[in-house]
Scaffold this motif. Structure first.
Motif, mmCIF file in Angstrom:
data_model
loop_
_atom_site.group_PDB
_atom_site.id
_atom_site.type_symbol
_atom_site.label_atom_id
_atom_site.label_comp_id
_atom_site.label_asym_id
_atom_site.label_seq_id
_atom_site.Cartn_x
_atom_site.Cartn_y
_atom_site.Cartn_z
ATOM 1 N N GLY A 1 0.840 -0.933 0.033
ATOM 2 C CA GLY A 1 0.072 0.174 -0.063
ATOM 3 C C GLY A 1 0.811 1.259 0.047
ATOM 4 O O GLY A 1 2.264 1.138 -0.195
ATOM 5 N N LYS A 2 0.249 2.369 0.255
ATOM 6 C CA LYS A 2 0.897 3.727 0.332
ATOM 7 C C LYS A 2 0.591 4.343 1.582
ATOM 8 O O LYS A 2 -0.333 4.140 2.251
ATOM 9 N N ASP A 3 1.484 5.055 2.187
ATOM 10 C CA ASP A 3 1.269 6.052 3.208
ATOM 11 C C ASP A 3 0.539 7.412 2.927
ATOM 12 O O ASP A 3 0.146 7.663 1.876
ATOM 13 N N ASP A 4 0.224 8.235 3.867
ATOM 14 C CA ASP A 4 -0.396 9.441 3.766
ATOM 15 C C ASP A 4 0.194 10.319 2.848
ATOM 16 O O ASP A 4 -0.410 11.120 2.025
ATOM 17 N N GLU A 5 1.497 10.131 2.346
ATOM 18 C CA GLU A 5 2.209 11.134 1.660
ATOM 19 C C GLU A 5 2.316 10.414 0.026
ATOM 20 O O GLU A 5 2.953 11.028 -0.799
ATOM 21 N N GLY A 6 1.715 9.268 -0.097
ATOM 22 C CA GLY A 6 1.833 8.589 -1.496
ATOM 23 C C GLY A 6 2.847 7.810 -1.491
ATOM 24 O O GLY A 6 3.304 7.045 -2.582
ATOM 25 N N ASN A 7 4.010 7.506 -0.352
ATOM 26 C CA ASN A 7 4.975 6.714 -0.689
ATOM 27 C C ASN A 7 4.687 5.167 -0.728
ATOM 28 O O ASN A 7 3.838 4.687 0.185
#
Length: 229
Positions: free
Chosen positions: A170-176
């Motif tokens: 998945g991705k974190d809140d910053e899109g990483n």
């Protein structure tokens, strides 16, 4: 498991602490380079200034072995890849390389040896049949070791790893992209090609496993770069 037995050795470049047995030499280490003979060094190999016995004396970079004047080879930097105990003289280019590598030896190598818990399965086995292992780097840095309560998995020789692939979760809140696991392609003890998938333990603290994966990426890059030279 104790680390390999070591001995103190003095070379012309400085004091080194090396394994007693060559079989325990870390794959992340490099041999000392041969020095460019003094008779072939008429000028600094960076600024091209001519050497003399007073103002511009010659010095050898301990990492590359080339000749430089003091201004172009005055930094003394740690060189763990050649197992020196104290900082040694570097040229300007090698200074930057060795300083970047310090983080690997100070941080990432320790993370790999501290280990992490992973759900492990071979490529031809479904995730439902995966087993939980505590995976860590051996004290001599040569193998990945798998410690399980009941199941066993052969150690993987670090130098036999051919590719690494990060498995996202998945991705974190910053899109990483968040690393959920890693796939390792390697040659086994018979010379066959295997792929092992290691997923971060989802039933506890995921951070140690994710840190381990990031450190494994750094380790593979260092080995890959050395192979390419």
């Amino acid at each position: 498991m104790a680390g390999p037995e070591k001995k103190l050795e003095r070379s012309k470049s400085g004091l080194r602490m090396i394994p007693v047995s060559e079989a325990d030499t870390s794959p992340f280490c490099l041999p000392e380079p041969p020095w460019v003979p003094d008779g072939e060094c008429k000028q600094c190999q960076n600024c091209r200034g001519k050497f003399d016995f007073f103002k511009r004396r010659k010095h050898h970079c301990r990492r590359c072995g080339r000749c430089f004047c003091n201004d172009c080879c005055q930094e003394k930097v740690n060189l763990p890849r050649m197992q020196f105990l104290d900082p040694v003289r570097h040229c300007q280019v090698c200074t930057e390389v060795s300083r970047k590598e310090e983080e690997f030896f100070d941080k990432h190598l320790k993370s790999l040896q501290n280990g992490g818990y992973f759900s492990v399965c071979d490529s031809d086995i479904g995730p439902d049949d995966a087993s939980m292992f505590f995976t860590k780097l051996s004290p001599n840095h040569r193998h990945l070791l798998f410690e399980g309560d009941s199941d066993k998995h052969e150690p993987i020789l670090i130098e036999k790893i051919e590719t690494l692939q990060i498995l996202p979760s998945g991705k974190d809140d910053e899109g990483n992209t968040i690393a959920g696991g890693i796939a390792i392609k390697y040659k086994d003890t018979t010379g066959g090609i295997n792929v092992i998938k290691m997923m971060v333990d989802s039933g506890g603290n995921r951070k140690p496993g994710q840190i381990w994966i990031a450190s494994m990426q750094k380790a593979f890059k260092m080995l890959y770069d050395a192979r390419a030279k």
